[in-house]
Motif scaffolding. Structure first.
Motif, PDB file in Angstrom:
ATOM      1  N   MET A 168     -10.222   9.306   1.571  1.00 53.86           N
ATOM      2  CA  MET A 168      -8.817   9.209   1.169  1.00 53.86           C
ATOM      3  C   MET A 168      -8.080   8.095   1.904  1.00 53.86           C
ATOM      4  O   MET A 168      -7.046   8.320   2.496  1.00 53.86           O
ATOM      5  N   PRO A 169      -8.634   6.894   1.814  1.00 55.64           N
ATOM      6  CA  PRO A 169      -7.926   5.790   2.444  1.00 55.64           C
ATOM      7  C   PRO A 169      -6.940   5.172   1.465  1.00 55.64           C
ATOM      8  O   PRO A 169      -6.477   4.074   1.661  1.00 55.64           O
ATOM      9  N   ASN A 170      -6.670   5.873   0.386  1.00 53.67           N
ATOM     10  CA  ASN A 170      -5.726   5.365  -0.610  1.00 53.67           C
ATOM     11  C   ASN A 170      -4.317   5.860  -0.334  1.00 53.67           C
ATOM     12  O   ASN A 170      -3.429   5.727  -1.152  1.00 53.67           O
ATOM     13  N   GLN A 171      -4.177   6.423   0.837  1.00 57.18           N
ATOM     14  CA  GLN A 171      -2.880   6.956   1.184  1.00 57.18           C
ATOM     15  C   GLN A 171      -1.866   5.825   1.315  1.00 57.18           C
ATOM     16  O   GLN A 171      -2.212   4.684   1.600  1.00 57.18           O
ATOM     17  N   THR A 172      -0.628   6.154   1.086  1.00 54.17           N
ATOM     18  CA  THR A 172       0.435   5.163   1.286  1.00 54.17           C
ATOM     19  C   THR A 172       1.491   5.753   2.213  1.00 54.17           C
ATOM     20  O   THR A 172       1.497   6.958   2.461  1.00 54.17           O
ATOM     21  N   TYR A 173       2.350   4.882   2.685  1.00 51.85           N
ATOM     22  CA  TYR A 173       3.353   5.303   3.662  1.00 51.85           C
ATOM     23  C   TYR A 173       4.695   4.679   3.334  1.00 51.85           C
ATOM     24  O   TYR A 173       4.770   3.572   2.793  1.00 51.85           O
ATOM     25  N   THR A 174       5.730   5.373   3.695  1.00 52.69           N
ATOM     26  CA  THR A 174       7.060   4.783   3.600  1.00 52.69           C
ATOM     27  C   THR A 174       7.328   4.046   4.903  1.00 52.69           C
ATOM     28  O   THR A 174       6.608   4.226   5.897  1.00 52.69           O
ATOM     29  N   ILE A 175       8.353   3.250   4.882  1.00 53.59           N
ATOM     30  CA  ILE A 175       8.660   2.457   6.066  1.00 53.59           C
ATOM     31  C   ILE A 175       9.044   3.342   7.252  1.00 53.59           C
ATOM     32  O   ILE A 175       8.672   3.062   8.393  1.00 53.59           O
ATOM     33  N   SER A 176       9.753   4.412   6.963  1.00 49.77           N
ATOM     34  CA  SER A 176      10.197   5.258   8.079  1.00 49.77           C
ATOM     35  C   SER A 176       9.057   6.106   8.631  1.00 49.77           C
ATOM     36  O   SER A 176       9.066   6.459   9.807  1.00 49.77           O
ATOM     37  N   GLU A 177       8.081   6.397   7.785  1.00 52.35           N
ATOM     38  CA  GLU A 177       6.910   7.106   8.286  1.00 52.35           C
ATOM     39  C   GLU A 177       6.199   6.250   9.335  1.00 52.35           C
ATOM     40  O   GLU A 177       5.893   6.701  10.442  1.00 52.35           O
ATOM     41  N   ALA A 201      -4.107  -0.499   4.897  1.00 55.75           N
ATOM     42  CA  ALA A 201      -4.381  -1.837   5.440  1.00 55.75           C
ATOM     43  C   ALA A 201      -3.147  -2.378   6.157  1.00 55.75           C
ATOM     44  O   ALA A 201      -3.234  -2.934   7.256  1.00 55.75           O
ATOM     45  N   ASP A 202      -1.994  -2.197   5.527  1.00 56.10           N
ATOM     46  CA  ASP A 202      -0.745  -2.615   6.155  1.00 56.10           C
ATOM     47  C   ASP A 202      -0.554  -1.880   7.479  1.00 56.10           C
ATOM     48  O   ASP A 202      -0.183  -2.474   8.493  1.00 56.10           O
ATOM     49  N   ARG A 203      -0.856  -0.593   7.416  1.00 51.19           N
ATOM     50  CA  ARG A 203      -0.695   0.237   8.602  1.00 51.19           C
ATOM     51  C   ARG A 203      -1.560  -0.279   9.755  1.00 51.19           C
ATOM     52  O   ARG A 203      -1.115  -0.367  10.900  1.00 51.19           O
ATOM     53  N   VAL A 204      -2.779  -0.636   9.449  1.00 58.09           N
ATOM     54  CA  VAL A 204      -3.667  -1.164  10.474  1.00 58.09           C
ATOM     55  C   VAL A 204      -3.126  -2.472  11.040  1.00 58.09           C
ATOM     56  O   VAL A 204      -3.128  -2.682  12.254  1.00 58.09           O
ATOM     57  N   ARG A 205      -2.662  -3.330  10.167  1.00 53.78           N
ATOM     58  CA  ARG A 205      -2.117  -4.612  10.631  1.00 53.78           C
ATOM     59  C   ARG A 205      -0.978  -4.386  11.617  1.00 53.78           C
ATOM     60  O   ARG A 205      -0.915  -5.012  12.680  1.00 53.78           O
ATOM     61  N   ILE A 206      -0.087  -3.483  11.255  1.00 56.96           N
ATOM     62  CA  ILE A 206       1.044  -3.195  12.146  1.00 56.96           C
ATOM     63  C   ILE A 206       0.542  -2.644  13.478  1.00 56.96           C
ATOM     64  O   ILE A 206       1.017  -3.038  14.543  1.00 56.96           O
ATOM     65  N   LYS A 207      -0.441  -1.791  13.395  1.00 53.13           N
ATOM     66  CA  LYS A 207      -0.995  -1.220  14.611  1.00 53.13           C
ATOM     67  C   LYS A 207      -1.567  -2.316  15.511  1.00 53.13           C
ATOM     68  O   LYS A 207      -1.354  -2.321  16.729  1.00 53.13           O
ATOM     69  N   LEU A 208      -2.263  -3.242  14.902  1.00 49.07           N
ATOM     70  CA  LEU A 208      -2.855  -4.331  15.684  1.00 49.07           C
ATOM     71  C   LEU A 208      -1.787  -5.258  16.256  1.00 49.07           C
ATOM     72  O   LEU A 208      -1.912  -5.765  17.368  1.00 49.07           O
ATOM     73  N   ILE A 209      -0.757  -5.468  15.475  1.00 53.09           N
ATOM     74  CA  ILE A 209       0.352  -6.284  15.960  1.00 53.09           C
ATOM     75  C   ILE A 209       0.961  -5.665  17.209  1.00 53.09           C
ATOM     76  O   ILE A 209       1.220  -6.343  18.205  1.00 53.09           O
TER      77      ILE A 209
END
Lengths: 135, 135
Positions: free
Chosen positions: A1-10, A45-53
């Motif tokens: 289930m890596p198709n999950q999405t997130y809102t900005i506030s999450e 993927a976006d989430r990972v990028r932010i995490k790495l940042i």
DNA sequence: CCTTCCGTTTACGTTAACGTAATTGTTTGA
DNA sequence: TCAAACAATTACGTTAACGTAAACGGAAGG
């Protein structure tokens, strides 16, 4: 289930940053979330990028440096010259990181010494050391 | 011979920073060099402080944070409450430093993997890898 | 004496990384 | 239906850490 999405506030609350910060990262081209109408939709993927940042930030990298490092991973070059250049870039980064580890170890050593002195100076009267509430 | 002194440009070139930066540190109260007439004269103590400040910078600390850490060393407290508070401060720093080490290790691991891929992709045609001149 | 090389002060400029409104939707539960 | 909660855009403000330039002073050498 890596198709999950997130809102900005999450994402913001998960990482302990503001939504402003995340939008700012987008302004700078660090992430490009999808849109659902007006709303931003972040993939894993976006989430990972932010995490790495944010990992980069913790060790003192600028946002630009962080993306540079992140971008070392993706479209693996095939051109020989580019590969050699990439190797050089990576070696440079590794050297800096090792220097940073040394710096950290030095600082940790110093802090441990001071800590030792504290406890020694304290041990003369106290046996129990109760933690002080944070802040 | 720790009675040596230094001019501002000596320290600047030794540490690879500008004289402006060093004067700026003075503005911020991070160092207080002596004066010989108009000229600044730095002692070995000043030199060490600057060195520690720059070490802090390398691992992403602000100038303020660096002095805070440096100042943990000197007028060793005697008051019990202050000692406990100091221990707390130090513990916090140590935790952050350990986190940074983890971040660095993670990044190093990633870079090594990419490096491995590079060399593998390169090994098919090349045996000698000549370093690329910097920039 | 004049230039060249430090060094000093003063002061405005700059970049990064957001903070902080203000204003304007959109959805949703009472 | 209407307020509350979440989101978006726009835009000006802020802090840290110097950069850069102007204008000036002493001293050392040719």
């Amino acid at each position: 289930m890596p198709n999950q999405t997130y809102t900005i506030s999450e994402l913001a609350s998960e990482f302990g940053v503001t939504t402003r910060a995340i939008r700012f990262y987008e302004e700078k081209g660090l992430v490009q979330p999808l849109r659902e109408g007006q709303r931003r939709v972040y993939t894993t993927a976006d989430r990972v990028r932010i995490k790495l940042i944010l990992r980069g930030k913790r060790i003192g990298m600028t946002l630009q440096e962080s993306v540079e490092v992140i971008d070392l991973y993706d479209p693996l070059r095939n051109n020989t010259e580019q590969l050699l250049s990439l190797i050089n870039t990576i070696s440079g980064r590794q050297a800096r990181l090792l220097q940073q580890k040394d710096d950290i170890d030095d600082m940790l050593t110093g802090l441990s010494e001071v800590l030792g002195l504290c406890e020694k100076a304290l041990g003369k009267r106290q046996k129990k050391i109760s933690a002080i509430p944070k802040k």
